[in-house]
Write a protein that holds these residues in place. Structure first.
Motif, PDB file in Angstrom:
ATOM      1  N   UNK A 114       0.828  -1.208   0.000  1.00 39.47           N
ATOM      2  CA  UNK A 114       0.000   0.000   0.000  1.00 39.47           C
ATOM      3  C   UNK A 114       0.862   1.258   0.000  1.00 39.47           C
ATOM      4  N   UNK A 115       1.893   1.287   0.839  1.00 41.21           N
ATOM      5  CA  UNK A 115       2.762   2.468   0.888  1.00 41.21           C
ATOM      6  C   UNK A 115       3.432   2.680  -0.460  1.00 41.21           C
ATOM      7  N   UNK A 116       3.912   1.600  -1.057  1.00 39.49           N
ATOM      8  CA  UNK A 116       4.548   1.733  -2.374  1.00 39.49           C
ATOM      9  C   UNK A 116       3.544   2.236  -3.411  1.00 39.49           C
ATOM     10  N   UNK A 117       2.301   1.733  -3.329  1.00 43.27           N
ATOM     11  CA  UNK A 117       1.274   2.192  -4.271  1.00 43.27           C
ATOM     12  C   UNK A 117       0.985   3.682  -4.082  1.00 43.27           C
ATOM     13  N   UNK A 118       0.920   4.136  -2.843  1.00 42.46           N
ATOM     14  CA  UNK A 118       0.631   5.549  -2.585  1.00 42.46           C
ATOM     15  C   UNK A 118       1.771   6.444  -3.042  1.00 42.46           C
ATOM     16  N   UNK A 119       2.991   6.007  -2.786  1.00 45.60           N
ATOM     17  CA  UNK A 119       4.153   6.797  -3.201  1.00 45.60           C
ATOM     18  C   UNK A 119       4.201   6.906  -4.719  1.00 45.60           C
ATOM     19  N   UNK A 120       3.729   5.875  -5.411  1.00 47.79           N
ATOM     20  CA  UNK A 120       3.789   5.853  -6.876  1.00 47.79           C
ATOM     21  C   UNK A 120       2.695   6.689  -7.524  1.00 47.79           C
ATOM     22  N   UNK A 121       1.693   7.128  -6.761  1.00 42.68           N
ATOM     23  CA  UNK A 121       0.627   7.935  -7.358  1.00 42.68           C
ATOM     24  C   UNK A 121       1.150   9.305  -7.746  1.00 42.68           C
ATOM     25  N   UNK A 122       0.459   9.955  -8.673  1.00 44.56           N
ATOM     26  CA  UNK A 122       0.883  11.281  -9.123  1.00 44.56           C
ATOM     27  C   UNK A 122       0.568  12.328  -8.069  1.00 44.56           C
ATOM     28  N   UNK A 123       1.166  13.497  -8.230  1.00 47.31           N
ATOM     29  CA  UNK A 123       0.932  14.581  -7.281  1.00 47.31           C
ATOM     30  C   UNK A 123      -0.507  15.070  -7.320  1.00 47.31           C
ATOM     31  N   UNK A 124      -1.219  14.801  -8.409  1.00 49.46           N
ATOM     32  CA  UNK A 124      -2.613  15.222  -8.513  1.00 49.46           C
ATOM     33  C   UNK A 124      -3.555  14.317  -7.731  1.00 49.46           C
ATOM     34  N   UNK A 125      -3.089  13.138  -7.345  1.00 48.76           N
ATOM     35  CA  UNK A 125      -3.910  12.192  -6.606  1.00 48.76           C
ATOM     36  C   UNK A 125      -3.578  12.278  -5.118  1.00 48.76           C
ATOM     37  N   UNK A 126      -4.571  12.065  -4.255  1.00 46.36           N
ATOM     38  CA  UNK A 126      -4.298  12.135  -2.807  1.00 46.36           C
ATOM     39  C   UNK A 126      -3.454  10.963  -2.338  1.00 46.36           C
ATOM     40  N   UNK A 127      -2.411  11.262  -1.620  1.00 47.35           N
ATOM     41  CA  UNK A 127      -1.557  10.217  -1.043  1.00 47.35           C
ATOM     42  C   UNK A 127      -2.109   9.899   0.345  1.00 47.35           C
ATOM     43  N   UNK A 128      -3.268   9.274   0.395  1.00 46.97           N
ATOM     44  CA  UNK A 128      -3.932   9.052   1.670  1.00 46.97           C
ATOM     45  C   UNK A 128      -4.607   7.691   1.708  1.00 46.97           C
ATOM     46  N   UNK A 129      -4.818   7.211   2.913  1.00 46.05           N
ATOM     47  CA  UNK A 129      -5.550   5.973   3.152  1.00 46.05           C
ATOM     48  C   UNK A 129      -6.451   6.203   4.363  1.00 46.05           C
ATOM     49  N   UNK A 130      -7.455   5.360   4.507  1.00 44.03           N
ATOM     50  CA  UNK A 130      -8.380   5.516   5.617  1.00 44.03           C
ATOM     51  C   UNK A 130      -7.893   4.809   6.869  1.00 44.03           C
ATOM     52  N   UNK A 131      -8.074   5.447   8.004  1.00 46.01           N
ATOM     53  CA  UNK A 131      -7.826   4.819   9.305  1.00 46.01           C
ATOM     54  C   UNK A 131      -9.182   4.608   9.971  1.00 46.01           C
ATOM     55  N   UNK A 132      -9.495   3.347  10.257  1.00 42.65           N
ATOM     56  CA  UNK A 132     -10.743   2.994  10.920  1.00 42.65           C
ATOM     57  C   UNK A 132     -10.412   2.209  12.181  1.00 42.65           C
ATOM     58  N   UNK A 133     -11.070   2.553  13.262  1.00 41.69           N
ATOM     59  CA  UNK A 133     -10.778   1.912  14.545  1.00 41.69           C
ATOM     60  C   UNK A 133     -11.460   0.558  14.642  1.00 41.69           C
ATOM     61  N   UNK A 134     -10.705  -0.410  15.136  1.00 41.73           N
ATOM     62  CA  UNK A 134     -11.229  -1.749  15.362  1.00 41.73           C
ATOM     63  C   UNK A 134     -12.021  -1.805  16.662  1.00 41.73           C
ATOM     64  N   UNK A 135     -13.198  -2.433  16.607  1.00 41.89           N
ATOM     65  CA  UNK A 135     -13.927  -2.738  17.832  1.00 41.89           C
ATOM     66  C   UNK A 135     -13.265  -3.903  18.552  1.00 41.89           C
ATOM     67  N   UNK A 136     -12.789  -4.874  17.775  1.00 40.21           N
ATOM     68  CA  UNK A 136     -12.079  -6.038  18.303  1.00 40.21           C
ATOM     69  C   UNK A 136     -11.362  -6.686  17.139  1.00 40.21           C
ATOM     70  N   UNK A 137     -10.387  -7.557  17.465  1.00 44.67           N
ATOM     71  CA  UNK A 137      -9.672  -8.257  16.405  1.00 44.67           C
ATOM     72  C   UNK A 137      -8.234  -7.799  16.298  1.00 44.67           C
ATOM     73  N   UNK A 138      -7.602  -8.201  15.214  1.00 47.17           N
ATOM     74  CA  UNK A 138      -6.176  -7.993  14.980  1.00 47.17           C
ATOM     75  C   UNK A 138      -5.910  -6.582  14.480  1.00 47.17           C
ATOM     76  N   UNK A 139      -4.904  -5.921  15.079  1.00 48.85           N
ATOM     77  CA  UNK A 139      -4.495  -4.613  14.583  1.00 48.85           C
ATOM     78  C   UNK A 139      -3.457  -4.769  13.489  1.00 48.85           C
ATOM     79  N   UNK A 140      -3.418  -3.812  12.581  1.00 45.81           N
ATOM     80  CA  UNK A 140      -2.402  -3.809  11.536  1.00 45.81           C
ATOM     81  C   UNK A 140      -1.024  -3.634  12.146  1.00 45.81           C
ATOM     82  N   UNK A 141      -0.912  -2.738  13.107  1.00 44.80           N
ATOM     83  CA  UNK A 141       0.383  -2.456  13.724  1.00 44.80           C
ATOM     84  C   UNK A 141       0.261  -2.552  15.228  1.00 44.80           C
ATOM     85  N   UNK A 142       1.270  -3.123  15.858  1.00 44.93           N
ATOM     86  CA  UNK A 142       1.288  -3.206  17.309  1.00 44.93           C
ATOM     87  C   UNK A 142       2.620  -2.672  17.804  1.00 44.93           C
ATOM     88  N   UNK A 143       2.643  -2.016  18.975  1.00 46.88           N
ATOM     89  CA  UNK A 143       3.896  -1.479  19.488  1.00 46.88           C
ATOM     90  C   UNK A 143       4.831  -2.551  20.010  1.00 46.88           C
TER      91      UNK A 143
END
Length: 236
Positions: free
Chosen positions: A32-61
């Motif tokens: 995903x990061x590589x895909x976002x970096x590869x987008x043109x400057x005219x496209x938003x370099x953004x992704x959605x952050x949605x909070x989990x009610x329960x389950x596995x997190x994408x990133x853990x400390x």
């Protein structure tokens, strides 16, 4: 049909204008990061952050454990309904292919459905929530009251806090800062993120801050030092 955006399911609530650093180690989100970096400057370099009610997190400390390959796909029931996009501001690729990124919250959205599995990472169909008007006279009246309550709350919580060295003049920006900084539950943060307008968010924050300040004041009203309460009682 709503917009289709990539989504990070996380254990945190992101607000517009707030900074969110992330360590990206899962292969699907490296893509995903590589895909976002590869987008043109005219496209938003953004992704959605949605909070989990329960389950596995994408990133853990705690570490870089990959999500189990046999784990069931995330369902809408596991996610809160309102999220915020994170715009890439800084990307550092590490020698082993992982990324350290810095993002800033940009715009709010409501999740309509989990999109078809056409990417290695999670995508969702979303509708954008309306931009909030900063010139609302009700918000302008509420903002000083919320700021005063926030100062009282921080003085009770952390007397040496430097959070308010520079106070935003914009009521909407202030409302997002308070929502992200106060020690609230995930449910309360989600209520604030999904507020229909700034005035509603400020009213809710005023109620929550007064509640929290009252609780903190009671704790500080203990008549003897807490350390003394931990000492064994002398029989004499």
């Amino acid at each position: 049909m709503g917009a289709i955006i990539p989504v990070f399911p996380l254990g945190t609530v992101l607000f517009p204008g707030l900074v969110l650093p992330l360590h990206i180690f899962e292969e699907r989100y490296r893509t995903l990061v590589r895909d976002l970096v590869a987008t043109t400057d005219d496209e938003p370099h953004e992704f959605g952050v949605v909070t989990l009610r329960y389950g596995w997190e994408v990133a853990t400390p705690e570490g870089d454990a990959e999500r189990p390959a046999d784990e069931a796909a995330i369902t809408p029931e596991q996610l809160y309904g309102v999220g915020c996009t994170a715009e890439l501001r800084q990307v550092t690729e590490l020698p082993d292919g992982r990324f350290d990124i810095v993002t800033v919250g940009r715009r709010r959205f409501r999740v309509l459905a989990i999109a078809a599995d056409t990417h290695p990472y999670l995508t969702a169909e979303v509708e954008w929530l309306p931009d909030e008007e900063s010139g609302d006279p009700v918000s302008a009246l509420l903002a000083p009251r919320v700021l005063a309550a926030f100062r009282t709350y921080l003085d009770l919580l952390r007397p040496d806090s430097e959070v308010l060295d520079q106070v935003p003049d914009d009521p909407t920006v202030l409302s997002h800062l308070v929502a992200a900084t106060a020690q609230l539950t995930t449910e309360e943060r989600q209520e604030l993120l999904g507020a229909v307008d700034t005035a509603t968010r400020l009213r809710t924050e005023l109620r929550l801050l007064n509640r929290e300040a009252g609780l903190l004041a009671k704790v500080r009203a203990v008549p003897v030092p807490l350390s003394d309460l931990a000492r064994p009682v002398s029989p004499n």
